[in-house]
Scaffold this active site. Structure first.
Site, short mmCIF file in Angstrom:
data_model
loop_
_atom_site.label_atom_id
_atom_site.label_comp_id
_atom_site.label_asym_id
_atom_site.label_seq_id
_atom_site.Cartn_x
_atom_site.Cartn_y
_atom_site.Cartn_z
N TYR A 44 0.86 -1.19 0.00
CA TYR A 44 0.00 0.00 0.00
C TYR A 44 0.89 1.25 0.00
O TYR A 44 1.12 1.86 1.04
CB TYR A 44 -0.89 0.01 1.24
CG TYR A 44 -1.74 -1.24 1.42
CD1 TYR A 44 -2.84 -1.49 0.61
CD2 TYR A 44 -1.43 -2.16 2.43
CE1 TYR A 44 -3.61 -2.64 0.80
CE2 TYR A 44 -2.20 -3.30 2.63
CZ TYR A 44 -3.29 -3.53 1.80
OH TYR A 44 -4.07 -4.66 1.99
N TRP A 48 -3.80 6.22 2.64
CA TRP A 48 -5.18 5.74 2.78
C TRP A 48 -5.88 6.52 3.88
O TRP A 48 -5.29 6.83 4.91
CB TRP A 48 -5.20 4.25 3.09
CG TRP A 48 -5.43 3.39 1.89
CD1 TRP A 48 -6.59 2.80 1.51
CD2 TRP A 48 -4.47 3.04 0.89
NE1 TRP A 48 -6.41 2.10 0.34
CE2 TRP A 48 -5.12 2.23 -0.06
CE3 TRP A 48 -3.11 3.34 0.70
CZ2 TRP A 48 -4.47 1.71 -1.18
CZ3 TRP A 48 -2.45 2.82 -0.41
CH2 TRP A 48 -3.14 2.01 -1.33
N ASP A 51 -6.73 4.63 7.37
CA ASP A 51 -5.42 4.25 7.90
C ASP A 51 -4.75 5.43 8.57
O ASP A 51 -4.21 5.32 9.68
CB ASP A 51 -4.53 3.72 6.79
CG ASP A 51 -4.97 2.37 6.26
OD1 ASP A 51 -4.29 1.37 6.51
OD2 ASP A 51 -6.00 2.33 5.57
N TYR A 98 0.31 0.04 -7.93
CA TYR A 98 -0.91 -0.31 -7.21
C TYR A 98 -2.08 -0.23 -8.17
O TYR A 98 -2.19 0.71 -8.98
CB TYR A 98 -1.14 0.63 -6.02
CG TYR A 98 -2.37 0.26 -5.22
CD1 TYR A 98 -2.31 -0.73 -4.25
CD2 TYR A 98 -3.60 0.87 -5.46
CE1 TYR A 98 -3.44 -1.11 -3.53
CE2 TYR A 98 -4.74 0.50 -4.76
CZ TYR A 98 -4.65 -0.48 -3.80
OH TYR A 98 -5.77 -0.86 -3.11
N GLN A 120 -13.97 6.47 2.89
CA GLN A 120 -13.85 5.41 3.90
C GLN A 120 -14.50 5.89 5.19
O GLN A 120 -14.88 7.06 5.32
CB GLN A 120 -12.38 5.04 4.11
CG GLN A 120 -11.84 4.08 3.06
CD GLN A 120 -10.45 3.57 3.38
OE1 GLN A 120 -9.59 4.30 3.86
NE2 GLN A 120 -10.20 2.30 3.09
N GLY A 176 -14.29 -0.14 4.50
CA GLY A 176 -13.02 -0.48 5.13
C GLY A 176 -12.85 -1.97 5.30
O GLY A 176 -11.74 -2.46 5.46
N ASP A 178 -13.43 -4.58 3.12
CA ASP A 178 -13.75 -4.81 1.71
C ASP A 178 -14.35 -6.17 1.41
O ASP A 178 -15.31 -6.29 0.66
CB ASP A 178 -12.47 -4.68 0.86
CG ASP A 178 -11.56 -3.55 1.29
OD1 ASP A 178 -11.98 -2.73 2.13
OD2 ASP A 178 -10.43 -3.49 0.79
N ARG A 210 -6.12 -13.23 0.25
CA ARG A 210 -6.66 -12.04 -0.42
C ARG A 210 -8.02 -12.34 -1.04
O ARG A 210 -8.43 -13.50 -1.15
CB ARG A 210 -5.68 -11.58 -1.51
CG ARG A 210 -4.31 -11.17 -0.99
CD ARG A 210 -4.36 -9.89 -0.18
NE ARG A 210 -4.77 -8.76 -1.00
CZ ARG A 210 -5.00 -7.54 -0.52
NH1 ARG A 210 -4.87 -7.29 0.77
NH2 ARG A 210 -5.35 -6.56 -1.32
N TYR A 358 -8.61 -12.23 3.92
CA TYR A 358 -8.91 -10.81 4.08
C TYR A 358 -10.35 -10.55 4.50
O TYR A 358 -11.28 -10.75 3.75
CB TYR A 358 -8.63 -10.17 2.72
CG TYR A 358 -8.37 -8.70 2.67
CD1 TYR A 358 -7.22 -8.15 3.21
CD2 TYR A 358 -9.26 -7.86 2.01
CE1 TYR A 358 -6.96 -6.79 3.10
CE2 TYR A 358 -9.01 -6.51 1.89
CZ TYR A 358 -7.86 -5.97 2.44
OH TYR A 358 -7.61 -4.62 2.32
N GLU A 401 -0.59 -7.23 9.20
CA GLU A 401 -1.82 -6.58 8.75
C GLU A 401 -3.03 -7.17 9.47
O GLU A 401 -3.93 -6.44 9.89
CB GLU A 401 -1.96 -6.76 7.24
CG GLU A 401 -3.09 -5.98 6.61
CD GLU A 401 -3.13 -6.13 5.10
OE1 GLU A 401 -4.02 -5.51 4.48
OE2 GLU A 401 -2.28 -6.87 4.53
#
Length: 467
Positions: A44, A48, A51, A98, A120, A176, A178, A210, A358, A401
């Site tokens: 990333y 963000w 974040d 990205y 977000q 947030g 996802d 993911r 995720y 993460e």
């Protein structure tokens, strides 16, 4: 929101606690660009929105000046309509680093910054107030208050799509969370051609951790449709999310406190906070399940799946005590929030539970922190145990993460910004530190992953570096 009173004395930090603090600060230093903190250098590489809000909360514990800069830089990407985009792109980062990048979004803020076009969860007013509490600075609040007001004005004028006080999200990325199973039902209705673009995330994280290609194709299709409509109106995905709206209500309460400091009228913010809480009780509270659920604003139907988002309304100051008690009971009974476990993002008994994928089961420190903040008033003992588990996770697996909620194994990228920042915030609380000291041995999380995420060990950091 005023932080609750906390004990002011405790023993000097242990060597373990000092090590966590040093490691967290090293992550934030390594991810600092000079104006803001990237969530991760590899996965990333831009700024963000939420974040940066969480990172500011933690950074306030060791460098309030940097925390203020973090928020003001983010709001440098604010649009004229008040929206704070979920990504502000770094022009020094290659376009293909990205996806979807600036060429996909085709959006530029008045400042000239290239951005995305969605938002977000609005945790920013809460972050600004926490930064001020850590190091009172009226000038900072005077600068950021009109920007926060504009952010909230955008939400209530452009995203109130059901006629209530609640706001809707128009993309899963706006939640947030996802890849939450909560979105499976509305996403299934979105037609999407196979993706032609190359996914950059799979170069850094295993595919099993993911979202799937099918989900990414739908995410991309919804974003493209919203972009092509000029970033206005509805998309094929319009949902009232309990996490988003709970933070919107809590942020209005924080804005009331900020308004009082900057000689503005707090009354409208207090009134809106009450109205948002009441609307959540009327539209999103499921008394039979003891949890808040998302509602599809297109069909009016409540979505069947639950997630940790349904516990986040504990953070609302005006939540009725009986509802708070039900949420605590649900957190314990269905999410397994008790001694020896982290807080999963999805109930372990759910059909879609995956402990490493995720948002489909792993524990995240940001949602854990939000629930912890609500538990301070609803169940302080449970809050202390949750804080201890958060510290235990980063001690054993590094600043990952997300984490397996049962084993503590780290997943996703390493050296993750908000994991480091929120560990600093938890460490700064004497009551949470005390619980961590009492419970830290033996660690009950099972066979823990020992990856450290690349944080370099070394001597202590001088104050001149931390400023």
């Amino acid at each position: 929101m005023q932080a609750p009173a906390r004990p002011t004395t405790i023993a000097e930090p242990s060597a373990e606690e000092a090590g966590i603090r040093r490691g967290a600060i090293r992550v934030l230093l390594a991810n600092w660009t000079g104006a803001y903190t990237v969530p991760s250098r590899r996965l990333y590489p831009h700024q963000w929105s939420w974040d940066s809000a969480f990172i500011a909360i933690g950074a306030a514990r060791w460098s309030p000046r940097r925390a203020r800069t973090e928020l003001m830089t983010l709001f440098g990407g604010q649009w004229r309509d008040g929206r704070v985009p979920h990504i502000v792109f770094n022009p020094a980062v290659p376009e293909d680093a990205y996806f979807p990048g600036p060429a996909f979004w085709q959006a530029t803020a008045p400042s000239g910054a290239r951005t995305s076009g969605i938002v977000q969860p609005p945790v920013h007013a809460l972050a600004a107030w926490r930064v001020h509490l850590a190091d009172p600075d009226r000038a900072f609040l005077y600068r950021i208050y009109p920007r926060l007001e504009a952010q909230h004005r955008f939400l209530r004028t452009s995203r109130r799509m059901s006629g209530s006080e609640l706001v809707s999200i128009v993309h899963p990325w706006e939640s947030g969370m996802d890849n939450s199973p909560v979105w499976d039902a509305p996403l299934a209705k979105v037609p999407a051609p196979p993706m032609r673009e190359r996914r950059r995330d799979l170069a850094h994280v295993a595919a099993g951790e993911r979202p799937t290609d099918r989900d990414y194709a739908r995410y991309t299709a919804i974003a493209a449709a919203y972009r092509d409509a000029g970033y206005t109106g509805r998309t094929g995905f319009v949902v009232e999310d309990p996490l988003f709206n709970a933070l919107y209500g809590a942020a209005e309460s924080a804005l009331a406190r900020i308004a009082a400091v900057v000689d503005a009228d707090p009354a409208p913010h207090l009134r809106r906070a009450e109205e948002i809480t009441q609307a959540m009780l009327e539209r999103l509270w499921d008394p039979s399940g003891g949890i808040f659920r998302a509602r599809d604003a297109r069909t009016g139907e409540m979505l069947p799946e639950d997630s940790v988002a349904g516990l986040v309304p504990l953070i609302l100051p005006g939540l009725p005590a009986d509802v708070a008690d039900r949420l605590v009971a649900t957190a314990v009974a269905r999410f397994g929030l008790k001694d020896g476990t982290l807080l999963p993002s999805y109930p372990p008994g759910g059909a879609a539970f995956e402990p490493a994928r995720y948002w489909r089961g792993p524990s995240w420190l940001n949602t854990s922190w939000l629930v912890l903040e609500g538990l301070r008033a609803a169940d302080p003992g449970l809050a202390h145990r949750l804080g201890a588990q958060m510290l235990r996770a980063v001690r054993e697996a590094g600043f990952r993460e997300y984490f397996n909620p049962f084993t503590g194994e780290g997943h996703g990228c390493g050296d993750f910004g908000w994991s480091a920042a929120l560990a600093l915030d938890v460490l700064a609380d004497p009551a949470l530190r005390a619980q961590y000291r009492l419970d830290r041995v033996p660690a009950p999380l099972g066979q823990l992953d020992q990856q450290r995420g690349g944080v370099v060990e070394g001597g202590d950091l001088g104050d001149q570096v931390l400023a």
